[in-house]
Write a protein that holds these residues in place. Structure first.
Motif, PDB file in Angstrom:
ATOM      1  N   LYS A 160       0.827  -1.200   0.000  1.00  0.00           N
ATOM      2  CA  LYS A 160       0.000   0.000   0.000  1.00  0.00           C
ATOM      3  C   LYS A 160       0.864   1.255   0.000  1.00  0.00           C
ATOM      4  CE  LYS A 160      -4.322  -1.753   1.744  1.00  0.00           C
ATOM      5  NZ  LYS A 160      -5.479  -1.552   2.600  1.00  0.00           N
ATOM      6  N   LEU A 161       1.749   1.346  -0.962  1.00  0.00           N
ATOM      7  CA  LEU A 161       2.625   2.491  -1.049  1.00  0.00           C
ATOM      8  C   LEU A 161       2.453   3.164  -2.394  1.00  0.00           C
ATOM      9  CD1 LEU A 161       4.975   1.203  -3.026  1.00  0.00           C
ATOM     10  CD2 LEU A 161       5.811   0.267  -0.891  1.00  0.00           C
ATOM     11  N   ASP A 162       2.945   4.377  -2.481  1.00  0.00           N
ATOM     12  CA  ASP A 162       2.895   5.140  -3.720  1.00  0.00           C
ATOM     13  C   ASP A 162       4.208   5.894  -3.834  1.00  0.00           C
ATOM     14  OD1 ASP A 162       2.303   6.486  -5.968  1.00  0.00           O
ATOM     15  OD2 ASP A 162       0.689   7.698  -5.130  1.00  0.00           O
ATOM     16  N   PRO A 163       5.197   5.308  -4.514  1.00  0.00           N
ATOM     17  CA  PRO A 163       6.546   5.883  -4.525  1.00  0.00           C
ATOM     18  C   PRO A 163       6.710   7.046  -5.492  1.00  0.00           C
ATOM     19  CG  PRO A 163       6.535   3.501  -4.951  1.00  0.00           C
ATOM     20  CD  PRO A 163       5.166   4.014  -5.176  1.00  0.00           C
ATOM     21  N   ALA A 164       5.667   7.778  -5.778  1.00  0.00           N
ATOM     22  CA  ALA A 164       5.777   8.951  -6.648  1.00  0.00           C
ATOM     23  C   ALA A 164       5.077  10.133  -5.983  1.00  0.00           C
ATOM     24  CB  ALA A 164       5.157   8.675  -8.015  1.00  0.00           C
ATOM     25  N   LYS A 165       5.753  11.271  -5.925  1.00  0.00           N
ATOM     26  CA  LYS A 165       5.184  12.499  -5.379  1.00  0.00           C
ATOM     27  C   LYS A 165       5.087  13.524  -6.501  1.00  0.00           C
ATOM     28  CE  LYS A 165       5.346  10.491  -1.418  1.00  0.00           C
ATOM     29  NZ  LYS A 165       4.107   9.871  -0.874  1.00  0.00           N
ATOM     30  N   TRP A 166       3.948  14.198  -6.585  1.00  0.00           N
ATOM     31  CA  TRP A 166       3.678  15.103  -7.695  1.00  0.00           C
ATOM     32  C   TRP A 166       3.649  16.554  -7.227  1.00  0.00           C
ATOM     33  CZ3 TRP A 166       3.074  13.346 -12.742  1.00  0.00           C
ATOM     34  CH2 TRP A 166       3.003  11.958 -12.889  1.00  0.00           C
ATOM     35  N   LYS A 167       4.192  17.423  -8.050  1.00  0.00           N
ATOM     36  CA  LYS A 167       4.215  18.858  -7.758  1.00  0.00           C
ATOM     37  C   LYS A 167       3.862  19.620  -9.031  1.00  0.00           C
ATOM     38  CE  LYS A 167       7.246  22.599  -6.128  1.00  0.00           C
ATOM     39  NZ  LYS A 167       8.632  22.943  -5.702  1.00  0.00           N
ATOM     40  N   PHE A 168       2.990  20.612  -8.902  1.00  0.00           N
ATOM     41  CA  PHE A 168       2.567  21.409 -10.050  1.00  0.00           C
ATOM     42  C   PHE A 168       2.855  22.872  -9.765  1.00  0.00           C
ATOM     43  CE2 PHE A 168      -1.136  23.206 -12.663  1.00  0.00           C
ATOM     44  CZ  PHE A 168      -0.417  23.146 -13.849  1.00  0.00           C
ATOM     45  N   GLU A 169       3.487  23.561 -10.708  1.00  0.00           N
ATOM     46  CA  GLU A 169       3.808  24.970 -10.546  1.00  0.00           C
ATOM     47  C   GLU A 169       3.855  25.640 -11.917  1.00  0.00           C
ATOM     48  OE1 GLU A 169       7.634  25.199  -8.739  1.00  0.00           O
ATOM     49  OE2 GLU A 169       8.549  23.782 -10.126  1.00  0.00           O
ATOM     50  N   PHE A 170       3.622  26.961 -11.929  1.00  0.00           N
ATOM     51  CA  PHE A 170       3.669  27.726 -13.171  1.00  0.00           C
ATOM     52  C   PHE A 170       5.008  28.452 -13.273  1.00  0.00           C
ATOM     53  CE2 PHE A 170      -0.945  27.320 -12.643  1.00  0.00           C
ATOM     54  CZ  PHE A 170      -1.300  26.926 -13.935  1.00  0.00           C
ATOM     55  N   SER A 171       5.492  28.573 -14.512  1.00  0.00           N
ATOM     56  CA  SER A 171       6.779  29.239 -14.723  1.00  0.00           C
ATOM     57  C   SER A 171       6.692  30.726 -14.387  1.00  0.00           C
ATOM     58  CB  SER A 171       7.230  29.056 -16.174  1.00  0.00           C
ATOM     59  OG  SER A 171       6.270  29.608 -17.062  1.00  0.00           O
ATOM     60  N   GLU A 172       5.533  31.335 -14.585  1.00  0.00           N
ATOM     61  CA  GLU A 172       5.295  32.736 -14.220  1.00  0.00           C
ATOM     62  C   GLU A 172       4.072  32.786 -13.325  1.00  0.00           C
ATOM     63  OE1 GLU A 172       7.241  35.174 -14.939  1.00  0.00           O
ATOM     64  OE2 GLU A 172       8.563  34.133 -16.364  1.00  0.00           O
ATOM     65  N   PRO A 173       4.066  33.648 -12.320  1.00  0.00           N
ATOM     66  CA  PRO A 173       2.934  33.672 -11.380  1.00  0.00           C
ATOM     67  C   PRO A 173       1.675  34.322 -11.950  1.00  0.00           C
ATOM     68  CG  PRO A 173       4.524  35.363 -10.808  1.00  0.00           C
ATOM     69  CD  PRO A 173       5.139  34.586 -11.913  1.00  0.00           C
ATOM     70  N   GLN A 174       1.824  35.071 -13.066  1.00  0.00           N
ATOM     71  CA  GLN A 174       0.690  35.798 -13.619  1.00  0.00           C
ATOM     72  C   GLN A 174       0.505  35.448 -15.092  1.00  0.00           C
ATOM     73  OE1 GLN A 174       1.559  39.945 -12.923  1.00  0.00           O
ATOM     74  NE2 GLN A 174       0.764  39.885 -10.816  1.00  0.00           N
ATOM     75  N   GLY A 181      -7.179  35.153 -22.124  1.00  0.00           N
ATOM     76  CA  GLY A 181      -6.979  35.052 -23.563  1.00  0.00           C
ATOM     77  C   GLY A 181      -5.570  34.655 -23.943  1.00  0.00           C
ATOM     78  N   GLY A 182      -4.668  34.621 -22.993  1.00  0.00           N
ATOM     79  CA  GLY A 182      -3.287  34.223 -23.254  1.00  0.00           C
ATOM     80  C   GLY A 182      -3.046  32.793 -22.813  1.00  0.00           C
ATOM     81  N   PHE A 183      -1.804  32.511 -22.453  1.00  0.00           N
ATOM     82  CA  PHE A 183      -1.485  31.166 -21.988  1.00  0.00           C
ATOM     83  C   PHE A 183      -0.451  31.224 -20.883  1.00  0.00           C
ATOM     84  CE2 PHE A 183       1.753  31.893 -25.211  1.00  0.00           C
ATOM     85  CZ  PHE A 183       2.900  31.329 -24.661  1.00  0.00           C
ATOM     86  N   ALA A 184      -0.353  30.143 -20.131  1.00  0.00           N
ATOM     87  CA  ALA A 184       0.647  29.984 -19.082  1.00  0.00           C
ATOM     88  C   ALA A 184       1.309  28.627 -19.258  1.00  0.00           C
ATOM     89  CB  ALA A 184       0.001  30.086 -17.701  1.00  0.00           C
ATOM     90  N   VAL A 185       2.525  28.502 -18.759  1.00  0.00           N
ATOM     91  CA  VAL A 185       3.271  27.251 -18.874  1.00  0.00           C
ATOM     92  C   VAL A 185       3.408  26.650 -17.484  1.00  0.00           C
ATOM     93  CG1 VAL A 185       5.425  26.151 -19.559  1.00  0.00           C
ATOM     94  CG2 VAL A 185       4.525  28.083 -20.889  1.00  0.00           C
ATOM     95  N   GLY A 186       2.885  25.435 -17.329  1.00  0.00           N
ATOM     96  CA  GLY A 186       2.982  24.743 -16.053  1.00  0.00           C
ATOM     97  C   GLY A 186       3.957  23.583 -16.119  1.00  0.00           C
ATOM     98  N   ARG A 187       4.590  23.307 -14.985  1.00  0.00           N
ATOM     99  CA  ARG A 187       5.521  22.183 -14.863  1.00  0.00           C
ATOM    100  C   ARG A 187       4.925  21.188 -13.862  1.00  0.00           C
ATOM    101  NH1 ARG A 187      11.029  22.901 -15.946  1.00  0.00           N
ATOM    102  NH2 ARG A 187      11.534  21.800 -14.016  1.00  0.00           N
TER     103      ARG A 187
END
Length: 631
Positions: A19-33, A37-43
Motif C-alpha cells: 500500500k505504497l505510492d513511490p511517486a510524489k507530484w508537484k505542479f507549478e507555473f513558470s510565471e505567477p501571472q 486570452g493568453g497562456f501559461a506554462v505549467g511544470r
C-alpha cells in the motif's frame, strides 16, 4: 499476453501488502501571472523513488497502464497541451515488450490556454495524473493523483516565452480540455465502436437473405450487366453508385439521429419510456407482419415516383435513385435489423448511430456490387423457394422476443415490477421454442406443408432454437445466465437489496440513491465510498451486476467500501439528482460509471464503462484502497 496477465496478478498481490505510492507530484507555473486570452506554462513534476519507474504516455499498448495527464475543469480554462520529456525505451521483463519509462524524476510541461472572458484574480488549477509504477520484479495497481497551483489572472500580464526543450513531444491537445483528465486506463471496451460496426456489417449481410431483399439480387445485378450501352467498367460504376445510394439513405438516418439528439440525448434515449414504447410497438408490428397477420408496405405512389425518376434520369443519378428506391422497398424486412441497431446504438458512443447505419448498409449493399463484378457466382447462389417464407416466420417469433426487451425497459424505469424476470424468461422460453417446433413441422404455419421432408439444416436449426429455449429455464429459478444477464431483468432481490452482488451466495449491502447517507456512513466507518452510477434499463450495467460483482475476488475487495448505487435513468427526482451529480462532478452521464471517493467527496479513482477483465476491475478497486492509505 501471459506476461501481462502475470504482471497484473503480481500487482494485485503486492498492493495489500505494501500500500505504497513511490511517486510524489508537484505542479507549478513558470510565471505567477497570466492574462485572460493568453497562456501559461505549467511544470508537473513526478519525483519517483528508486527502484520504481513511471511509464511514459506514449508507451506502446499491450503492456502497463500508461500515464495520462491533464487538468481538472476550471471556468478559466480554454484548453491544455501536454508535452512529455524523452523517455528511456527498453525491454520490460514484467510485460515482455519494449516500454518507455522514467526513473527518479519526470517533468511534464502543460501549456495552459486561458479563456478571453476569464475573471481576473487568483485561480487555482488542478493537474491530474493517472499512472502505474513498477520495478523490474513487481508492479503496483494504477492510481490517480492530483497537484494544484495558483495562477493570478491580470490584463497587465504578458505571455511567457515558450520554446520546447529538446526531447519533448506533444502528447495530447484535447478537443474538450476542460473535462477532467482521463481517470482510468482504457478498458477492453475501448474498441467497442469497431466491434459494433462489425456486428452491424454482419446484420447487413444477414438482411440480404430476407424475403424482401434476396429475390431482388438477380434482377438488380442483371440490370447493370445487360445495359444496352456502356462498357463493363461503366456497369460496375453504376453498380457502385447503386450501392452508394443504399449506404447514403441508411447513414443519413444515423446522422440525423445523432444531430437531433446530441451526444447526451443519444446516451439517454435508450432509457426513455416513450422511446422504448415506440420501439416495442414497431417491433411488434414487424413481427405480426412477418407472421402473416397483415402486410407492411410503403405507399405505392412514393415507390412508383422514385422508380420513374430513376429510369428517367439514367446514368449515375438514375442508379443513385434506384438504390434509394430499393432501400425503401426493402424496409419492410430490413426494418427490424435497423431498429435493433438504432436501439442498441443509443446506449453507446455518440457516433454509434451513424457508424452502425453505415456498416449495416455497406453489408446490405456489398453482395449487389460483388455479384456485378463476378456474375458467374450468381448462378451458384441458392434459388428463392420455400426457405424464404420460413425465414419470415422464424424472424417474426424472434422479433416478438426482442420486443419484450423494450417493454421490460419501460417496466424497469417506471418501477412497475410487472414484467418480472420470471415472466420475461417464461415468455422467451415460449417464443424461442415456437420456431423450433415450427421448423419441425409441429406448428402449422406458412412455409411448411405436411408433405415437406424434414431436411438436415431445418432439423439442426430447430434443435438450436429448442436448446436455447430450454437453457433459459434455470434463470427462472435463480440461476445465472452469463452474457444473457445484460438483456433480461435482474432478480427482484438483487435489484432491491444487493445490486446484483451475489448469485445464490454472499451478497453485498448496497445503499440505493442515498449519496449523502453513504458519505455519512463512510465518515463513521472510516471507509471510502464506491459509487455505482447505473440504470434500470442499462444492459452493460446489468452485465456488471450479474457477472463482475459476484466474483469472489471482487466481492472480497468491495466489502472494504461503503457501497451506493445511483440510478440515473428513472422517471423520478432521485434519478435527476443523480444524473446532475454525475454530470457536474465527472462531466459525463454515460453509464455504467464507477467512482471511488472519500467522505469529503474527493475523487480517488474512476472507471468508466463496462470491463470484462476482472483484474482491471480489481486493480481499480485496489487503487482506491491504496489511495486511502496515503490520505
Amino acid at each position: 499476453m501471459l506476461r501481462v496477465f502475470a504482471a497484473l496478478l503480481l500487482a494485485a498481490a503486492v498492493a495489500p501488502a505494501q500500500k505504497l505510492d513511490p511517486a510524489k507530484w508537484k505542479f507549478e507555473f513558470s510565471e505567477p501571472q497570466a492574462r485572460p486570452g493568453g497562456f501559461a506554462v505549467g511544470r508537473l513534476t513526478a519525483a519517483i523513488e528508486e527502484p520504481w519507474h513511471l511509464y511514459s504516455p506514449t508507451t506502446p499498448k499491450g503492456g502497463p497502464i500508461v500515464t495520462t495527464l491533464g487538468l481538472a475543469r476550471n471556468p478559466a480554462l480554454e484548453r491544455v497541451e501536454v508535452y512529455r520529456p524523452r523517455p528511456v525505451r527498453k525491454p520490460d521483463p514484467n510485460f515482455g515488450i519494449d516500454t518507455e519509462t522514467y526513473d527518479r524524476q519526470a517533468v511534464f510541461l502543460l501549456k495552459v490556454y486561458l479563456k478571453a472572458d476569464a475573471a481576473t484574480g487568483p485561480a487555482e488549477f488542478t493537474a491530474q495524473a493517472r499512472y502505474q509504477l513498477c520495478t523490474d520484479k513487481q508492479c503496483l495497481p494504477p492510481v490517480r493523483r492530483t497537484a494544484a497551483a495558483t495562477l493570478t489572472l491580470t490584463a497587465a500580464a504578458k505571455d511567457p516565452e515558450f520554446s520546447l526543450p529538446e526531447g519533448y513531444e506533444l502528447v495530447s491537445a484535447p478537443a474538450n480540455p476542460s473535462a477532467p483528465a482521463p481517470a482510468a486506463a482504457p478498458s477492453p471496451e475501448a474498441g467497442g465502436l469497431w466491434r459494433f460496426a462489425l456486428v452491424a456489417f454482419g446484420l447487413g449481410l444477414a438482411a440480404v437473405f430476407t424475403p424482401c431483399v434476396f429475390p431482388m439480387i438477380p434482377f438488380t445485378v442483371t440490370y447493370f450487366l445487360n445495359r444496352k450501352s456502356g462498357s463493363r467498367a461503366e456497369s460496375l460504376l453504376q453498380a457502385a453508385v447503386f450501392s452508394g445510394g443504399i449506404v447514403l439513405l441508411f447513414t443519413s438516418l444515423g446522422l440525423l439521429i445523432t444531430a437531433v439528439l446530441g451526444p447526451f440525448g443519444v446516451v439517454q434515449l435508450g432509457s426513455n419510456p416513450v422511446v422504448n414504447a415506440f420501439i416495442a410497438v414497431v417491433f411488434l408490428a414487424f413481427a405480426f407482419s412477418l407472421l402473416g397477420a397483415f402486410e407492411i408496405t410503403l405507399p405505392s405512389s412514393l415507390l412508383t415516383k422514385m422508380d420513374q425518376e430513376s429510369q428517367k434520369r439514367g446514368g449515375v443519378l438514375g442508379s443513385l435513385l434506384m438504390g434509394l428506391t430499393f432501400s425503401l422497398t426493402s424496409f419492410a424486412c430490413v426494418g427490424p435489423f435497423v431498429g435493433s441497431l438504432l436501439a442498441a446504438s443509443v446506449q453507446g458512443d455518440k457516433l454509434q448511430p451513424a457508424v452502425g447505419m453505415a456498416s449495416f448498409s455497406t453489408g446490405l449493399a456489398a453482395p449487389f456490387f460483388l455479384l456485378a463484378m463476378f456474375p458467374a457466382v450468381m448462378a451458384k447462389m441458392p434459388k428463392s423457394g420455400a426457405w424464404l417464407p420460413r425465414v419470415k416466420v422464424v424472424l417474426g417469433f424472434v422479433l416478438l422476443a426482442i420486443s419484450l426487451k423494450y417493454l421490460s425497459n419501460i417496466d424497469a424505469v417506471m418501477q412497475w415490477n410487472v414484467l418480472t424476470r420470471e415472466r420475461y424468461l417464461a415468455a422467451w422460453v415460449v417464443l424461442f421454442g415456437l420456431p423450433g417446433l415450427y421448423l419441425l413441422g409441429l406448428v402449422r404455419m406458412e412455409g411448411i406443408k405436411p408433405d415437406h421432408e424434414l431436411g438436415v439444416w431445418r432439423a439442426v436449426t430447430a434443435a438450436l432454437f429448442l436448446t436455447f429455449a430450454i437453457s433459459l429455464l434455470p434463470g427462472m429459478f435463480g440461476g445465472r445466465l452469463g452474457e444473457l444477464e445484460a438483456y433480461i431483468p435482474l432478480p427482484t432481490s438483487d435489484s432491491v437489496q444487493s445490486g446484483g452482488g451475489g448469485g445464490g451466495g454472499e451478497k453485498l449491502g448496497w445503499m440505493k440513491n442515498q449519496y449523502k447517507e453513504a458519505l455519512a456512513r463512510a465518515r463513521e466507518e472510516n471507509k471510502l465510498v464506491f459509487v455505482n452510477f447505473t440504470g434500470y434499463a442499462c444492459t452493460n450495467c446489468h452485465w456488471m451486476k450479474a457477472n463482475m460483482f459476484p466474483r469472489p475476488e471482487v466481492l472480497a475487495e468491495m466489502k472494504n467500501f461503503v457501497l451506493v448505487e445511483l440510478y440515473t435513468d428513472g422517471a423520478d427526482e432521485a434519478s435527476e439528482r443523480n444524473q446532475e451529480l454525475q454530470n457536474t462532478k465527472f462531466s459525463t452521464i454515460a453509464i455504467p460509471y464507477y467512482a471511488v471517493i472519500d467522505a469529503n467527496e474527493n475523487v480517488v479513482a474512476t472507471l468508466p464503462g463496462l470491463t470484462r477483465n476482472p483484474q482491471e476491475f480489481i486493480a481499480f478497486l485496489k487503487s482506491g484502497g491504496g489511495a486511502r492509505a496515503s490520505l
